[in-house]
Design a protein around this motif. Structure first.
Motif, PDB file in Angstrom:
ATOM      1  N   LEU A 159     -10.367   4.621  -0.755  1.00 63.57           N
ATOM      2  CA  LEU A 159      -9.004   5.321  -1.028  1.00 63.57           C
ATOM      3  C   LEU A 159      -8.042   4.342  -1.399  1.00 63.57           C
ATOM      4  CD1 LEU A 159      -9.109   7.013   2.609  1.00 63.57           C
ATOM      5  CD2 LEU A 159      -9.791   8.124   0.469  1.00 63.57           C
ATOM      6  N   LEU A 160      -8.214   2.912  -1.479  1.00 72.42           N
ATOM      7  CA  LEU A 160      -7.420   2.032  -2.021  1.00 72.42           C
ATOM      8  C   LEU A 160      -7.949   0.785  -2.129  1.00 72.42           C
ATOM      9  CD1 LEU A 160      -3.586   1.802  -1.060  1.00 72.42           C
ATOM     10  CD2 LEU A 160      -4.954  -0.341  -0.954  1.00 72.42           C
ATOM     11  N   HIS A 161      -7.833   0.278  -3.277  1.00 70.49           N
ATOM     12  CA  HIS A 161      -8.266  -1.240  -3.429  1.00 70.49           C
ATOM     13  C   HIS A 161      -7.226  -1.988  -4.002  1.00 70.49           C
ATOM     14  CE1 HIS A 161     -11.200  -3.863  -5.890  1.00 70.49           C
ATOM     15  NE2 HIS A 161     -10.930  -4.545  -4.671  1.00 70.49           N
ATOM     16  N   PHE A 162      -6.598  -2.876  -3.299  1.00 69.44           N
ATOM     17  CA  PHE A 162      -5.672  -3.915  -3.689  1.00 69.44           C
ATOM     18  C   PHE A 162      -5.910  -5.150  -3.723  1.00 69.44           C
ATOM     19  CE2 PHE A 162      -1.852  -6.424  -2.379  1.00 69.44           C
ATOM     20  CZ  PHE A 162      -1.026  -6.275  -3.569  1.00 69.44           C
ATOM     21  N   VAL A 163      -5.739  -5.864  -4.825  1.00 74.90           N
ATOM     22  CA  VAL A 163      -5.770  -7.212  -5.125  1.00 74.90           C
ATOM     23  C   VAL A 163      -4.605  -7.948  -5.287  1.00 74.90           C
ATOM     24  CG1 VAL A 163      -7.132  -8.818  -6.668  1.00 74.90           C
ATOM     25  CG2 VAL A 163      -8.176  -6.689  -6.135  1.00 74.90           C
ATOM     26  N   GLN A 164      -4.334  -8.937  -4.545  1.00 67.11           N
ATOM     27  CA  GLN A 164      -3.053  -9.769  -4.759  1.00 67.11           C
ATOM     28  C   GLN A 164      -2.961 -10.343  -6.227  1.00 67.11           C
ATOM     29  OE1 GLN A 164      -3.069 -12.498  -1.293  1.00 67.11           O
ATOM     30  NE2 GLN A 164      -1.276 -11.213  -0.693  1.00 67.11           N
ATOM     31  N   ASP A 165      -2.010 -10.278  -6.799  1.00 71.65           N
ATOM     32  CA  ASP A 165      -1.738 -11.182  -7.976  1.00 71.65           C
ATOM     33  C   ASP A 165      -0.975 -12.529  -7.608  1.00 71.65           C
ATOM     34  OD1 ASP A 165      -1.810 -11.679 -10.649  1.00 71.65           O
ATOM     35  OD2 ASP A 165       0.065 -11.028 -10.960  1.00 71.65           O
ATOM     36  N   SER A 166       0.139 -12.165  -6.726  1.00 69.50           N
ATOM     37  CA  SER A 166       0.714 -13.164  -6.398  1.00 69.50           C
ATOM     38  C   SER A 166       0.567 -13.370  -4.728  1.00 69.50           C
ATOM     39  CB  SER A 166       2.282 -12.781  -6.490  1.00 69.50           C
ATOM     40  OG  SER A 166       3.038 -13.739  -5.509  1.00 69.50           O
ATOM     41  N   PRO A 167       0.618 -14.642  -4.045  1.00 68.63           N
ATOM     42  CA  PRO A 167       0.393 -14.439  -2.666  1.00 68.63           C
ATOM     43  C   PRO A 167       1.263 -13.876  -1.902  1.00 68.63           C
ATOM     44  CG  PRO A 167       0.405 -17.033  -3.523  1.00 68.63           C
ATOM     45  CD  PRO A 167       0.679 -15.822  -4.729  1.00 68.63           C
ATOM     46  N   GLY A 168       2.558 -13.393  -2.424  1.00 67.53           N
ATOM     47  CA  GLY A 168       3.470 -12.516  -1.806  1.00 67.53           C
ATOM     48  C   GLY A 168       3.301 -10.814  -2.099  1.00 67.53           C
ATOM     49  N   ASP A 169       2.231 -10.384  -2.756  1.00 69.69           N
ATOM     50  CA  ASP A 169       1.934  -9.170  -3.031  1.00 69.69           C
ATOM     51  C   ASP A 169       1.519  -8.452  -1.660  1.00 69.69           C
ATOM     52  OD1 ASP A 169       2.915  -9.159  -5.730  1.00 69.69           O
ATOM     53  OD2 ASP A 169       0.680  -9.602  -6.432  1.00 69.69           O
ATOM     54  N   HIS A 170       1.829  -7.276  -1.381  1.00 68.16           N
ATOM     55  CA  HIS A 170       1.284  -6.626  -0.424  1.00 68.16           C
ATOM     56  C   HIS A 170       1.540  -5.049  -0.703  1.00 68.16           C
ATOM     57  CE1 HIS A 170       5.428  -7.179   0.777  1.00 68.16           C
ATOM     58  NE2 HIS A 170       5.524  -6.249   1.402  1.00 68.16           N
ATOM     59  N   VAL A 171       0.772  -4.282   0.252  1.00 66.91           N
ATOM     60  CA  VAL A 171       0.944  -2.991   0.034  1.00 66.91           C
ATOM     61  C   VAL A 171       2.001  -2.365   0.995  1.00 66.91           C
ATOM     62  CG1 VAL A 171      -0.503  -0.530   0.017  1.00 66.91           C
ATOM     63  CG2 VAL A 171      -1.501  -2.834  -0.617  1.00 66.91           C
ATOM     64  N   PRO A 172       3.089  -1.623   0.504  1.00 63.16           N
ATOM     65  CA  PRO A 172       3.939  -1.003   1.304  1.00 63.16           C
ATOM     66  C   PRO A 172       3.375  -0.044   2.374  1.00 63.16           C
ATOM     67  CG  PRO A 172       4.849  -0.917  -1.062  1.00 63.16           C
ATOM     68  CD  PRO A 172       3.382  -1.504  -1.059  1.00 63.16           C
ATOM     69  N   LEU A 173       3.957  -0.021   3.489  1.00 66.08           N
ATOM     70  CA  LEU A 173       3.319   0.913   4.505  1.00 66.08           C
ATOM     71  C   LEU A 173       3.096   2.413   4.200  1.00 66.08           C
ATOM     72  CD1 LEU A 173       4.899  -0.618   7.674  1.00 66.08           C
ATOM     73  CD2 LEU A 173       2.773  -1.363   6.696  1.00 66.08           C
ATOM     74  N   GLU A 174       4.237   2.782   3.389  1.00 63.90           N
ATOM     75  CA  GLU A 174       4.561   4.104   2.989  1.00 63.90           C
ATOM     76  C   GLU A 174       3.043   4.546   1.984  1.00 63.90           C
ATOM     77  OE1 GLU A 174       6.766   2.052   2.560  1.00 63.90           O
ATOM     78  OE2 GLU A 174       8.625   2.642   3.657  1.00 63.90           O
TER      79      GLU A 174
END
Length: 201
Positions: A159-174
């Motif tokens: 349903l979702l595959h997210f890879v950090q580009d920067s250590p500060g990257d994250h997926v918003p709760l929404e």
């Protein structure tokens, strides 16, 4: 983004942080949809803030039969992370970091981690974490990045595959709620305006 081979990555072993039991990653989505947050390391201030943010969704996920899982790449820093109460889901350790590799979560070099760690995204999140009293340390593997994987019940699909580009990257709760098709009243914490005077790692 490269396709995730659930059959391959699902066979990777994890260790339950509470019981010490060894399980396969695919067991986490065998009988329910799973949101899996892969931390860079347990001592990371930014990771701790992200864990506390994602935990805002836990009541809504539980109400919809969705598992909330945190995965760390090593035991280092685990106890302090648990004692800090940063994460409301189940915790596992991927000691061989095989899932991290299979999911495309990159490793920094000793040279590339410095500019990445000092970038604006990281400084913004670190300032927000500090404002909430969340601190970190430099124990553990500083070079590993993380991300997120959300898999439908039974491994039906990613349903979702997210890879950090920067250590500060994250997926918003929404975005997590949208990927799951669930409603939530939780909102991602606002990132503060950051400049060199108020943000530093």
């Amino acid at each position: 983004m490269a396709m995730v081979d659930l059959a391959q990555v699902g066979k990777n072993p994890l260790r339950n942080a509470e019981t010490g039991e060894s399980v396969e990653l695919q067991s986490l989505w065998c009988d329910r949809t799973a949101v899996m947050f892969f931390l860079r390391r347990f001592g990371c201030q930014v990771c701790r803030w992200m864990a506390s943010e994602i935990s805002k969704l836990e009541p809504d996920l539980r109400a919809n039969g969705v598992a909330l899982v945190g995965v760390g790449p090593e035991e280092e820093g685990l106890q302090a992370f648990q004692e800090g109460g940063f994460f409301k889901g189940d915790l596992y350790i991927d000691e061989k970091k095989k899932s991290y590799k299979d999911l495309g979560f990159k490793r920094y070099s000793a040279l590339s981690i410095v500019p990445a760690a000092l970038g604006k995204k990281v400084r913004d999140v670190a300032a927000k974490a500090s404002a909430q009293g969340i601190q970190g340390n430099f124990t553990g593997d500083l070079l590993q990045s993380g991300g997120m994987l959300i898999v439908a019940k039974g491994g039906e699909k990613v349903l979702l595959h997210f890879v950090q580009d920067s250590p500060g990257d994250h997926v918003p709760l929404e975005d997590i709620a949208k990927a799951l098709g669930v409603s939530t009243s939780a909102r991602t914490g606002q990132r503060p305006v950051c400049n060199g005077d108020v943000c530093s790692l």
